[in-house]
Design a protein around this motif. Sequence first.
Motif, PDB file in Angstrom:
ATOM      1  N   LEU A  18       0.682  -1.311  -0.025  1.00 33.32           N
ATOM      2  CA  LEU A  18       0.129   0.248   0.096  1.00 33.32           C
ATOM      3  C   LEU A  18       0.871   1.325   0.070  1.00 33.32           C
ATOM      4  O   LEU A  18       1.939   1.161   0.411  1.00 33.32           O
ATOM      5  CB  LEU A  18      -0.936   0.012   1.389  1.00 33.32           C
ATOM      6  CG  LEU A  18      -2.066  -0.858   1.210  1.00 33.32           C
ATOM      7  CD1 LEU A  18      -2.745  -0.688   2.893  1.00 33.32           C
ATOM      8  CD2 LEU A  18      -3.126  -0.410   0.254  1.00 33.32           C
ATOM      9  N   ARG A  19       0.413   2.253  -0.439  1.00 41.76           N
ATOM     10  CA  ARG A  19       0.921   3.562  -0.547  1.00 41.76           C
ATOM     11  C   ARG A  19       0.222   4.685   0.175  1.00 41.76           C
ATOM     12  O   ARG A  19      -0.804   4.925  -0.467  1.00 41.76           O
ATOM     13  CB  ARG A  19       1.478   4.049  -1.833  1.00 41.76           C
ATOM     14  CG  ARG A  19       2.544   5.457  -1.817  1.00 41.76           C
ATOM     15  CD  ARG A  19       2.937   5.754  -2.977  1.00 41.76           C
ATOM     16  NE  ARG A  19       2.104   6.731  -3.709  1.00 41.76           N
ATOM     17  CZ  ARG A  19       2.362   7.573  -4.594  1.00 41.76           C
ATOM     18  NH1 ARG A  19       3.769   7.718  -4.763  1.00 41.76           N
ATOM     19  NH2 ARG A  19       1.536   8.321  -5.348  1.00 41.76           N
ATOM     20  N   LEU A  20       0.670   4.875   1.288  1.00 44.09           N
ATOM     21  CA  LEU A  20      -0.102   6.089   2.099  1.00 44.09           C
ATOM     22  C   LEU A  20       0.205   7.370   1.541  1.00 44.09           C
ATOM     23  O   LEU A  20       1.713   7.624   1.208  1.00 44.09           O
ATOM     24  CB  LEU A  20       0.204   5.960   3.430  1.00 44.09           C
ATOM     25  CG  LEU A  20      -0.105   4.702   4.251  1.00 44.09           C
ATOM     26  CD1 LEU A  20      -0.091   4.694   5.683  1.00 44.09           C
ATOM     27  CD2 LEU A  20      -1.632   4.275   3.653  1.00 44.09           C
ATOM     28  N   SER A  21      -0.457   8.391   1.443  1.00 46.45           N
ATOM     29  CA  SER A  21      -0.159  10.054   1.116  1.00 46.45           C
ATOM     30  C   SER A  21      -0.596  10.816   2.175  1.00 46.45           C
ATOM     31  O   SER A  21      -1.777  10.547   2.956  1.00 46.45           O
ATOM     32  CB  SER A  21      -0.824  10.303  -0.108  1.00 46.45           C
ATOM     33  OG  SER A  21      -0.439   9.548  -1.303  1.00 46.45           O
ATOM     34  N   CYS A  22       0.045  11.898   2.483  1.00 46.48           N
ATOM     35  CA  CYS A  22      -0.524  12.815   3.635  1.00 46.48           C
ATOM     36  C   CYS A  22      -0.401  14.273   2.856  1.00 46.48           C
ATOM     37  O   CYS A  22       0.941  14.619   2.476  1.00 46.48           O
ATOM     38  CB  CYS A  22       0.603  12.630   4.663  1.00 46.48           C
ATOM     39  SG  CYS A  22       0.180  13.969   5.922  1.00 46.48           S
ATOM     40  N   MET A  34       8.510  15.740   8.724  1.00 45.94           N
ATOM     41  CA  MET A  34       7.396  14.827   8.820  1.00 45.94           C
ATOM     42  C   MET A  34       7.638  13.638   9.254  1.00 45.94           C
ATOM     43  O   MET A  34       8.686  13.077   9.331  1.00 45.94           O
ATOM     44  CB  MET A  34       6.869  14.757   7.453  1.00 45.94           C
ATOM     45  CG  MET A  34       6.586  16.021   6.741  1.00 45.94           C
ATOM     46  SD  MET A  34       5.400  17.077   7.435  1.00 45.94           S
ATOM     47  CE  MET A  34       3.940  16.112   7.343  1.00 45.94           C
ATOM     48  N   GLY A  35       6.600  12.909  10.079  1.00 45.89           N
ATOM     49  CA  GLY A  35       6.711  11.614  10.462  1.00 45.89           C
ATOM     50  C   GLY A  35       5.464  10.904  10.215  1.00 45.89           C
ATOM     51  O   GLY A  35       4.367  11.387  10.070  1.00 45.89           O
ATOM     52  N   ILE A  51      11.297  11.912   8.266  1.00 45.87           N
ATOM     53  CA  ILE A  51      11.883  12.396   7.060  1.00 45.87           C
ATOM     54  C   ILE A  51      12.009  13.781   7.436  1.00 45.87           C
ATOM     55  O   ILE A  51      11.331  14.624   8.022  1.00 45.87           O
ATOM     56  CB  ILE A  51      11.260  12.332   5.855  1.00 45.87           C
ATOM     57  CG1 ILE A  51      12.014  12.425   4.581  1.00 45.87           C
ATOM     58  CG2 ILE A  51       9.926  13.077   5.696  1.00 45.87           C
ATOM     59  CD1 ILE A  51      11.694  12.251   3.477  1.00 45.87           C
ATOM     60  N   SER A  52      13.244  14.204   7.032  1.00 46.01           N
ATOM     61  CA  SER A  52      13.785  15.610   7.220  1.00 46.01           C
ATOM     62  C   SER A  52      13.275  16.697   6.210  1.00 46.01           C
ATOM     63  O   SER A  52      12.495  16.215   5.283  1.00 46.01           O
ATOM     64  CB  SER A  52      15.317  15.812   7.195  1.00 46.01           C
ATOM     65  OG  SER A  52      15.596  15.412   5.815  1.00 46.01           O
ATOM     66  N   SER A  71       8.890   9.149   1.960  1.00 46.93           N
ATOM     67  CA  SER A  71       9.464  10.069   0.832  1.00 46.93           C
ATOM     68  C   SER A  71       8.556  11.345   0.977  1.00 46.93           C
ATOM     69  O   SER A  71       7.352  11.265   1.573  1.00 46.93           O
ATOM     70  CB  SER A  71       9.591   9.611  -0.460  1.00 46.93           C
ATOM     71  OG  SER A  71       8.163   9.160  -0.919  1.00 46.93           O
ATOM     72  N   ARG A  72       9.014  12.314   0.232  1.00 46.18           N
ATOM     73  CA  ARG A  72       8.096  13.788   0.299  1.00 46.18           C
ATOM     74  C   ARG A  72       8.475  14.605  -1.080  1.00 46.18           C
ATOM     75  O   ARG A  72       9.579  14.293  -1.549  1.00 46.18           O
ATOM     76  CB  ARG A  72       8.608  14.538   1.670  1.00 46.18           C
ATOM     77  CG  ARG A  72       9.920  15.111   1.533  1.00 46.18           C
ATOM     78  CD  ARG A  72      10.136  15.859   2.919  1.00 46.18           C
ATOM     79  NE  ARG A  72       9.410  17.120   2.700  1.00 46.18           N
ATOM     80  CZ  ARG A  72       9.301  17.681   4.178  1.00 46.18           C
ATOM     81  NH1 ARG A  72       9.774  17.039   5.260  1.00 46.18           N
ATOM     82  NH2 ARG A  72       8.478  18.717   4.258  1.00 46.18           N
ATOM     83  N   ASP A  73       7.458  15.219  -1.295  1.00 42.01           N
ATOM     84  CA  ASP A  73       7.500  15.866  -2.579  1.00 42.01           C
ATOM     85  C   ASP A  73       7.034  17.245  -2.254  1.00 42.01           C
ATOM     86  O   ASP A  73       5.873  17.607  -1.993  1.00 42.01           O
ATOM     87  CB  ASP A  73       6.521  15.222  -3.505  1.00 42.01           C
ATOM     88  CG  ASP A  73       6.670  16.130  -5.020  1.00 42.01           C
ATOM     89  OD1 ASP A  73       7.011  17.152  -4.968  1.00 42.01           O
ATOM     90  OD2 ASP A  73       6.154  15.470  -6.143  1.00 42.01           O
ATOM     91  N   ASN A  74       8.068  17.970  -1.981  1.00 43.14           N
ATOM     92  CA  ASN A  74       7.800  19.566  -1.293  1.00 43.14           C
ATOM     93  C   ASN A  74       7.067  20.306  -2.249  1.00 43.14           C
ATOM     94  O   ASN A  74       6.314  21.311  -1.777  1.00 43.14           O
ATOM     95  CB  ASN A  74       9.057  20.223  -0.954  1.00 43.14           C
ATOM     96  CG  ASN A  74       9.724  19.600   0.417  1.00 43.14           C
ATOM     97  OD1 ASN A  74       8.882  18.845   1.157  1.00 43.14           O
ATOM     98  ND2 ASN A  74      11.043  19.689   0.398  1.00 43.14           N
ATOM     99  N   ALA A  75       7.243  19.983  -3.696  1.00 42.71           N
ATOM    100  CA  ALA A  75       6.466  20.806  -4.722  1.00 42.71           C
ATOM    101  C   ALA A  75       4.865  20.429  -4.628  1.00 42.71           C
ATOM    102  O   ALA A  75       4.080  21.310  -4.768  1.00 42.71           O
ATOM    103  CB  ALA A  75       6.911  20.582  -5.996  1.00 42.71           C
TER     104      ALA A  75
END
Length: 125
Positions: A18-22, A34-35, A51-52, A71-75
């Motif tokens: 599964l992939r969770l998104s926030c 974020m955590g 994640i930093s 992982s994160r996508d700041n954009a």
Amino acid sequence: QLQLVESGGGLVQAGGSLRLSCAASGRTFNPYAMGWFRQAPGKEREIVAAISRSGDSTYYADSVKGRFTISRDNAKNTVYLQMSSLKPEDTAVYSCAARRTLSSSNYYTGGYDAWGQGTQVTVSS
């Protein structure tokens, strides 16, 4: 105030993924580390991954190392949790959290300022 909304939870068989998104809104996302946390019935909430701000530093609980990826996508103002090789013991409500920080490279296992409502992940055996 930063608002966080999780999605992507559901029912999956053991061994599945599964992939969770926030998704964050309300404030600029970049200043926040974020955590992901989880809480199973009758158990205390525990950190799963962190994640930093920059995304260069990550932390994983021993129980999920090698199976989960944060992982994160700041954009896109979004943080993800890719979960693979899921086990029944991964069943829990998963919540994302944000902690404002001046450091671009630190992750945190506590002291979070904002929380999402959570999304249920159920892994059947």
